[in-house]
Design a protein around this motif. Sequence first.
Motif, PDB file in Angstrom:
ATOM      1  N   SER A  37       0.822  -1.206   0.000  1.00 35.29           N
ATOM      2  CA  SER A  37       0.000   0.000   0.000  1.00 35.29           C
ATOM      3  C   SER A  37       0.855   1.254   0.000  1.00 35.29           C
ATOM      4  CB  SER A  37      -0.932   0.006   1.217  1.00 35.29           C
ATOM      5  OG  SER A  37      -0.178   0.074   2.417  1.00 35.29           O
ATOM      6  N   ALA A  38       0.217   2.354  -0.408  1.00 35.88           N
ATOM      7  CA  ALA A  38       0.880   3.651  -0.417  1.00 35.88           C
ATOM      8  C   ALA A  38      -0.145   4.717  -0.074  1.00 35.88           C
ATOM      9  CB  ALA A  38       1.507   3.932  -1.769  1.00 35.88           C
ATOM     10  N   LEU A  39       0.261   5.663   0.775  1.00 34.35           N
ATOM     11  CA  LEU A  39      -0.568   6.790   1.164  1.00 34.35           C
ATOM     12  C   LEU A  39       0.181   8.061   0.830  1.00 34.35           C
ATOM     13  CD1 LEU A  39      -2.950   8.218   2.569  1.00 34.35           C
ATOM     14  CD2 LEU A  39      -1.722   7.897   4.735  1.00 34.35           C
ATOM     15  N   CYS A  40      -0.396   8.886  -0.050  1.00 33.85           N
ATOM     16  CA  CYS A  40       0.229  10.146  -0.450  1.00 33.85           C
ATOM     17  C   CYS A  40      -0.703  11.276  -0.056  1.00 33.85           C
ATOM     18  CB  CYS A  40       0.483  10.175  -1.951  1.00 33.85           C
ATOM     19  SG  CYS A  40       1.485   8.785  -2.549  1.00 33.85           S
ATOM     20  N   GLU A  41      -0.210  12.202   0.742  1.00 32.95           N
ATOM     21  CA  GLU A  41      -1.026  13.292   1.263  1.00 32.95           C
ATOM     22  C   GLU A  41      -0.305  14.605   1.073  1.00 32.95           C
ATOM     23  OE1 GLU A  41      -3.595  14.427   5.279  1.00 32.95           O
ATOM     24  OE2 GLU A  41      -2.299  12.671   5.240  1.00 32.95           O
ATOM     25  N   GLY A  42      -1.023  15.583   0.481  1.00 33.30           N
ATOM     26  CA  GLY A  42      -0.454  16.915   0.320  1.00 33.30           C
ATOM     27  C   GLY A  42       0.522  17.048  -0.828  1.00 33.30           C
ATOM     28  N   SER A  43       0.650  16.046  -1.669  1.00 30.75           N
ATOM     29  CA  SER A  43       1.583  16.118  -2.793  1.00 30.75           C
ATOM     30  C   SER A  43       1.072  17.112  -3.827  1.00 30.75           C
ATOM     31  CB  SER A  43       1.740  14.743  -3.437  1.00 30.75           C
ATOM     32  OG  SER A  43       2.551  14.832  -4.582  1.00 30.75           O
ATOM     33  N   PRO A  44       1.955  17.991  -4.389  1.00 30.12           N
ATOM     34  CA  PRO A  44       1.485  18.971  -5.376  1.00 30.12           C
ATOM     35  C   PRO A  44       1.157  18.350  -6.728  1.00 30.12           C
ATOM     36  CG  PRO A  44       3.858  19.133  -5.109  1.00 30.12           C
ATOM     37  CD  PRO A  44       3.389  18.160  -4.072  1.00 30.12           C
ATOM     38  N   ASP A  45       1.740  17.193  -7.025  1.00 23.24           N
ATOM     39  CA  ASP A  45       1.527  16.528  -8.309  1.00 23.24           C
ATOM     40  C   ASP A  45       1.145  15.079  -8.078  1.00 23.24           C
ATOM     41  OD1 ASP A  45       2.428  18.811  -9.934  1.00 23.24           O
ATOM     42  OD2 ASP A  45       4.398  18.344  -9.084  1.00 23.24           O
ATOM     43  N   LEU A  46       0.721  14.433  -9.158  1.00 21.07           N
ATOM     44  CA  LEU A  46       0.400  13.016  -9.081  1.00 21.07           C
ATOM     45  C   LEU A  46       1.695  12.223  -8.965  1.00 21.07           C
ATOM     46  CD1 LEU A  46      -1.738  10.755  -9.268  1.00 21.07           C
ATOM     47  CD2 LEU A  46      -1.339  10.725 -11.738  1.00 21.07           C
TER      48      LEU A  46
END
Length: 489
Positions: A37-46
Amino acid sequence: MGGAGILLLLLAGVGVGEAWRPPKGKCPLGCSCSKDSALCEGSPDLPESFAPTLLSLSLVRTGVTQLKAGSFLRVPSLHLLSLANNHLETLPRFLFRGLETLTHVDLRGNPFQCDCRVLWLLQWIPTVNASVGTGACAGPAALAHMQLHHLDPKTFKCRAIELSWFQTVGESALGVEAFSYQGEPHVVLAQPFAGRCLILTWDYSLQRFRQEEELSAPSVVSCKPLVLGPRLFVLAARLWGGSQLWARPGPDLRLAPLQALAPRRLLRPNDAELLWLDGQPCFVVADASKAGSTTLLCRDGPGFYPRQSLHAWHRDTDAEALELDGRPHLLLASASQRPVLFHWFGGRFERRTDIPEAEDVYATRHFQASGDVFLCLTRYIGDSMVMRWDGSMFRPLQQLPSRGAHVFQPLLIAKDQLAILGSDFAFSQVFRLEPDRGLLEPLQELGPPALVAPRAFAHITMAGRRFLFAACFKGPTQIYQHHELDLSA
């Protein structure tokens, strides 16, 4: 053992006892990753570079405002995908292509604009074997705060049409008629200043319309075709010199004059129509002179001869053949009185009624929709009108501003019931029948190039493409192509 054999043994021994695994992707910046799994939060881009074996991906509160189709093709094993709480107003079609193992998609918390761009999503949700958290609409205003899963895809009107210019035919024309001969669509133009009826066909090499044949017809106002097996007839109604019937006996022959038509009755013809009575083809020619009379000509042996004089002394400007209550009817518009409706009874036309509230009508055209018969009435001075048959009378339904109009032509093109209102002083307006309301709604203006004094319209389907011909009295004939647009794409 030779060197080649030693090399094979060495290669075979590499990785013995280990199952092959695809290379692992890196965990992008701004993301926290575990094995599956991966959790990405607040990233400006994909973020990119995820492991292709990833099972769960959450992209929340990022700066992403739009996604591209196929954005997740590199992670085909996803079971859970969360795009919650972002700034996504719409999602591209085929966003989830390749994700065959999805069991849950979370789209909540996005400001979706619930217009045609979300139609594909509404249609996709019932077909996928996954639960979908859709969230609510942020717009348009009429749908704000409504849950996406409460929207009915059937209420979306996401198919549009457009008529765009395709070709110009140089000479002016008063009339245009489409017909099929020997399995090929054709068009004939009545060109009074060129003194001819011009027949056009499709050039498959050049992919445009070209001249096939012309017949001499000075001062012609109408060229009406009739196909009977291998024979082609063209009635050329002329202001001076007498109206004529031309015939082509077979496909390899040319048109030639066959007979003069009712020279003592047709003194100033203004319109001609084809109709079938008791299984026989007939022409009706509206005569606009005081001394002449509108005349019904029916086939008798090799030619067409007068069967009945109609409406003498009334200076008729237009004739329209239609069927009401299962019987042939004829509607005549006149410069001297309201349009008069005749019905076929006992082998002749008898007056049935006139049309109230329809003064100064120049021409009439009818169409059928949803079992009803509608009538488009052209008025040069005053508003043109749409009427509907109620079983005994045509009743007013709609009025449309039409200063300087000579033609109000209904046409069924593909699935669309259109009506084109031509004007001498303004842009010609295309209307489309709105089935729910039963009224004509504005669709577009025709042009550029603008039509100069349009007098007739006709449509033809050729090589899978649909075309609209606009015959103009003070300018060249223009041809437009009909396009269907998918607003949900």
